[in-house]
Design a protein around this motif. Structure first.
Motif, PDB file in Angstrom:
ATOM      1  N   PRO A 225       0.833  -1.205   0.000  1.00  0.00           N
ATOM      2  CA  PRO A 225       0.000   0.000   0.000  1.00  0.00           C
ATOM      3  C   PRO A 225       0.867   1.253   0.000  1.00  0.00           C
ATOM      4  O   PRO A 225       1.987   1.257   0.511  1.00  0.00           O
ATOM      5  N   ALA A 226       0.350   2.294  -0.600  1.00  0.00           N
ATOM      6  CA  ALA A 226       1.059   3.564  -0.653  1.00  0.00           C
ATOM      7  C   ALA A 226       1.102   4.169   0.751  1.00  0.00           C
ATOM      8  O   ALA A 226       0.194   3.958   1.554  1.00  0.00           O
ATOM      9  N   PRO A 227       2.163   4.917   1.072  1.00  0.00           N
ATOM     10  CA  PRO A 227       2.220   5.526   2.395  1.00  0.00           C
ATOM     11  C   PRO A 227       1.091   6.533   2.558  1.00  0.00           C
ATOM     12  O   PRO A 227       0.707   7.213   1.606  1.00  0.00           O
ATOM     13  N   PRO A 228       0.541   6.633   3.750  1.00  0.00           N
ATOM     14  CA  PRO A 228      -0.576   7.556   3.957  1.00  0.00           C
ATOM     15  C   PRO A 228      -0.125   9.001   3.782  1.00  0.00           C
ATOM     16  O   PRO A 228       1.013   9.352   4.068  1.00  0.00           O
ATOM     17  N   ALA A 229      -1.032   9.820   3.289  1.00  0.00           N
ATOM     18  CA  ALA A 229      -0.749  11.226   3.080  1.00  0.00           C
ATOM     19  C   ALA A 229      -0.634  11.923   4.435  1.00  0.00           C
ATOM     20  O   ALA A 229      -1.343  11.577   5.385  1.00  0.00           O
ATOM     21  N   PRO A 230       0.255  12.899   4.534  1.00  0.00           N
ATOM     22  CA  PRO A 230       0.382  13.605   5.822  1.00  0.00           C
ATOM     23  C   PRO A 230      -0.907  14.360   6.138  1.00  0.00           C
ATOM     24  O   PRO A 230      -1.520  14.963   5.263  1.00  0.00           O
ATOM     25  N   GLN A 231      -1.290  14.294   7.399  1.00  0.00           N
ATOM     26  CA  GLN A 231      -2.513  14.964   7.813  1.00  0.00           C
ATOM     27  C   GLN A 231      -2.216  16.427   8.111  1.00  0.00           C
ATOM     28  O   GLN A 231      -1.163  16.765   8.624  1.00  0.00           O
ATOM     29  N   THR A 232      -3.175  17.274   7.758  1.00  0.00           N
ATOM     30  CA  THR A 232      -2.986  18.707   7.977  1.00  0.00           C
ATOM     31  C   THR A 232      -3.412  19.081   9.387  1.00  0.00           C
ATOM     32  O   THR A 232      -4.304  18.482   9.973  1.00  0.00           O
ATOM     33  N   VAL A 233      -2.745  20.061   9.901  1.00  0.00           N
ATOM     34  CA  VAL A 233      -3.062  20.567  11.236  1.00  0.00           C
ATOM     35  C   VAL A 233      -4.255  21.490  11.110  1.00  0.00           C
ATOM     36  O   VAL A 233      -4.426  22.183  10.116  1.00  0.00           O
ATOM     37  N   ALA A 234      -5.087  21.523  12.125  1.00  0.00           N
ATOM     38  CA  ALA A 234      -6.300  22.340  12.095  1.00  0.00           C
ATOM     39  C   ALA A 234      -5.978  23.817  11.926  1.00  0.00           C
ATOM     40  O   ALA A 234      -6.770  24.566  11.356  1.00  0.00           O
ATOM     41  N   ALA A 235      -4.824  24.275  12.387  1.00  0.00           N
ATOM     42  CA  ALA A 235      -4.469  25.685  12.255  1.00  0.00           C
ATOM     43  C   ALA A 235      -4.206  26.051  10.794  1.00  0.00           C
ATOM     44  O   ALA A 235      -4.341  27.209  10.420  1.00  0.00           O
ATOM     45  N   GLU A 236      -3.824  25.102   9.967  1.00  0.00           N
ATOM     46  CA  GLU A 236      -3.538  25.383   8.570  1.00  0.00           C
ATOM     47  C   GLU A 236      -4.803  25.505   7.724  1.00  0.00           C
ATOM     48  O   GLU A 236      -4.768  26.078   6.653  1.00  0.00           O
ATOM     49  N   LEU A 237      -5.919  24.965   8.186  1.00  0.00           N
ATOM     50  CA  LEU A 237      -7.162  25.016   7.437  1.00  0.00           C
ATOM     51  C   LEU A 237      -7.788  26.400   7.542  1.00  0.00           C
ATOM     52  O   LEU A 237      -7.719  27.046   8.586  1.00  0.00           O
ATOM     53  N   PRO A 238      -8.408  26.872   6.480  1.00  0.00           N
ATOM     54  CA  PRO A 238      -9.082  28.188   6.556  1.00  0.00           C
ATOM     55  C   PRO A 238     -10.274  28.110   7.506  1.00  0.00           C
ATOM     56  O   PRO A 238     -10.995  27.123   7.559  1.00  0.00           O
ATOM     57  N   GLN A 239     -10.452  29.165   8.245  1.00  0.00           N
ATOM     58  CA  GLN A 239     -11.515  29.226   9.236  1.00  0.00           C
ATOM     59  C   GLN A 239     -12.857  29.628   8.625  1.00  0.00           C
ATOM     60  O   GLN A 239     -13.897  29.309   9.150  1.00  0.00           O
ATOM     61  N   ASP A 240     -12.838  30.357   7.523  1.00  0.00           N
ATOM     62  CA  ASP A 240     -14.073  30.837   6.904  1.00  0.00           C
ATOM     63  C   ASP A 240     -14.567  29.753   5.927  1.00  0.00           C
ATOM     64  O   ASP A 240     -14.007  29.570   4.863  1.00  0.00           O
ATOM     65  N   ARG A 241     -15.644  29.072   6.292  1.00  0.00           N
ATOM     66  CA  ARG A 241     -16.139  27.973   5.466  1.00  0.00           C
ATOM     67  C   ARG A 241     -17.518  28.282   4.875  1.00  0.00           C
ATOM     68  O   ARG A 241     -18.283  27.396   4.611  1.00  0.00           O
ATOM     69  N   ARG A 242     -17.810  29.551   4.664  1.00  0.00           N
ATOM     70  CA  ARG A 242     -19.091  29.898   4.068  1.00  0.00           C
ATOM     71  C   ARG A 242     -19.085  29.620   2.579  1.00  0.00           C
ATOM     72  O   ARG A 242     -18.039  29.678   1.930  1.00  0.00           O
TER      73      ARG A 242
END
Length: 80
Positions: free
Chosen positions: A60-77
């Motif tokens: 199996p391919a190595p799992p993709a690195p998970q992103t930290v919640a701080a890196e995600l944009p906060q505005d999800r409208r």
């Protein structure tokens, strides 16, 4: 494969096919059988010509690195 049949046997098979399927269905049936053989041959060629490393790489391919919640944009409208 057809060594023991001969001309009378082939004529008998054609007459039997005409009686079973009728003259209108016979060409359609022949085309369907031809398509099936062609697809089978193409699939067999793909399997034979497939490179050796690609066939054995079942790891199996190595799992993709998970992103930290701080890196995600906060505005999800949704855009308006």
């Amino acid at each position: 494969m057809l060594n023991g049949i001969g001309a009378p046997g082939i004529i008998l098979l054609v007459i039997l096919a005409l009686l079973l399927f009728g003259p209108n269905k016979l060409p359609e049936l022949g085309r369907a059988v031809g398509r099936t053989f062609r697809e089978f041959k193409d699939g067999a060629r793909e399997i034979i010509n497939e490179p050796e490393p690609a066939r054995k790489s079942e790891a199996p391919a190595p799992p993709a690195p998970q992103t930290v919640a701080a890196e995600l944009p906060q505005d999800r409208r949704l855009p308006e």
